[in-house]
Design a protein around this motif. Sequence first.
Motif, PDB file in Angstrom:
ATOM      1  N   VAL A  25       2.174  -6.123   6.098  1.00 28.71           N
ATOM      2  CA  VAL A  25       1.776  -5.013   5.117  1.00 28.71           C
ATOM      3  C   VAL A  25       2.861  -4.361   4.727  1.00 28.71           C
ATOM      4  N   TRP A  26       3.237  -4.350   3.344  1.00 29.86           N
ATOM      5  CA  TRP A  26       4.560  -3.945   3.225  1.00 29.86           C
ATOM      6  C   TRP A  26       4.145  -2.298   2.436  1.00 29.86           C
ATOM      7  N   LEU A  37       0.734  -1.266   0.005  1.00 29.77           N
ATOM      8  CA  LEU A  37       0.006  -0.218  -0.013  1.00 29.77           C
ATOM      9  C   LEU A  37       0.887   1.182   0.017  1.00 29.77           C
ATOM     10  N   SER A  38       0.230   2.510  -0.477  1.00 28.42           N
ATOM     11  CA  SER A  38       0.928   3.753  -0.618  1.00 28.42           C
ATOM     12  C   SER A  38       0.879   4.200   1.011  1.00 28.42           C
ATOM     13  N   PRO A  39       1.832   4.991   1.298  1.00 30.67           N
ATOM     14  CA  PRO A  39       1.912   5.444   2.678  1.00 30.67           C
ATOM     15  C   PRO A  39       0.700   6.433   3.207  1.00 30.67           C
ATOM     16  N   THR A  82       1.860   4.195   7.558  1.00 25.78           N
ATOM     17  CA  THR A  82       2.654   4.726   7.011  1.00 25.78           C
ATOM     18  C   THR A  82       3.949   3.952   6.863  1.00 25.78           C
ATOM     19  N   HIS A  83       4.112   2.848   7.492  1.00 24.83           N
ATOM     20  CA  HIS A  83       5.375   2.220   7.479  1.00 24.83           C
ATOM     21  C   HIS A  83       5.002   0.662   7.407  1.00 24.83           C
ATOM     22  N   THR A  84       6.027  -0.329   6.949  1.00 30.56           N
ATOM     23  CA  THR A  84       5.780  -1.611   6.744  1.00 30.56           C
ATOM     24  C   THR A  84       5.376  -2.189   8.173  1.00 30.56           C
ATOM     25  N   ALA A  85       4.477  -3.177   8.289  1.00 23.06           N
ATOM     26  CA  ALA A  85       3.979  -3.697   9.606  1.00 23.06           C
ATOM     27  C   ALA A  85       3.573  -5.048   9.558  1.00 23.06           C
ATOM     28  N   GLY A  86       3.460  -5.798  10.584  1.00 22.82           N
ATOM     29  CA  GLY A  86       3.079  -7.003  10.799  1.00 22.82           C
ATOM     30  C   GLY A  86       1.984  -7.208  11.703  1.00 22.82           C
TER      31      GLY A  86
END
Length: 274
Positions: A207-208, A123-125, A181-185
């Motif tokens: 989610v990247w 996804l976009s920031p 806004t950032h990659t997160a698990g």
Amino acid sequence: MFVFVFFLIQYFYLCLSVSTSVSVTLQPDWSQIFSGEKITVRCEIQGGGDTEWDYEWKTPQSTSHQTHVNYWTLSVSESSSGNYMCRGRNRRDSYSSTQWSKTFTLTVSDKPQSVLTVSPSWLSPGASVTLKCEVEHPSAGWRFYWYKTVPKLSDRLYRYELLPGSDSGTEEDSYMVHGQTHTAGYMCRAGRGEPVFYTEHSKPTFVWSGDFPPSASLTVSPDRVQHFTSDSVSLSCEGNSTEWRVRRCEVQTDSWIRTLTSTQSWMAVKCEYD
């Protein structure tokens, strides 16, 4: 006279058996029961007027189990699977009882796993992401708990923190994360019953984000080519964000391989974004 009383008792027993209907019911009435859950098995008698009953059970573990109330609460395991029957016995007349109920079959399954899916996975920031949690064997009564994975830098593992609003679980099997806004698990699990029975946690799903963290540079003071064991040095991350931290780490990439003598040592230090 004795024969007359005997037939009278038999007649009463026959009338009682015909006039009552007995069945075994399960509470909660879920289509799937899992090992570790607490359930209540009830013996329901329809008819019989004001008769006070004791209850006799046939279970997978025993040929006879008696209770003074019409229910039996147990924490189930796989050994609880099998056939259950019950009947009522008149407390005031030990000779009179209902017929046995029809067989109720209980099947207990292994503890289920939760499965998490995310959309979109890239996804976009600042965009929103939807999390969806499913239990391996669908059944009723679940509430859903949502977690964000947080790296444990000390041992390269993850810990997880509940996301806002999911302390008591959500009725919906989906959860929206806004403004990522950032990659997160993320992870999830489901729970139901009282006390709450939980499924296994889902595997972490990431989610990247296409956003890159603000740039930073590592500075060493004093800035010289070689340092000795008695020296004091100052390390700092400098950049356009206050979320940068200095981290000492073990680096295993080929670009960091050096040839050391027995009297030399070095450590890798880098900037890491929280």
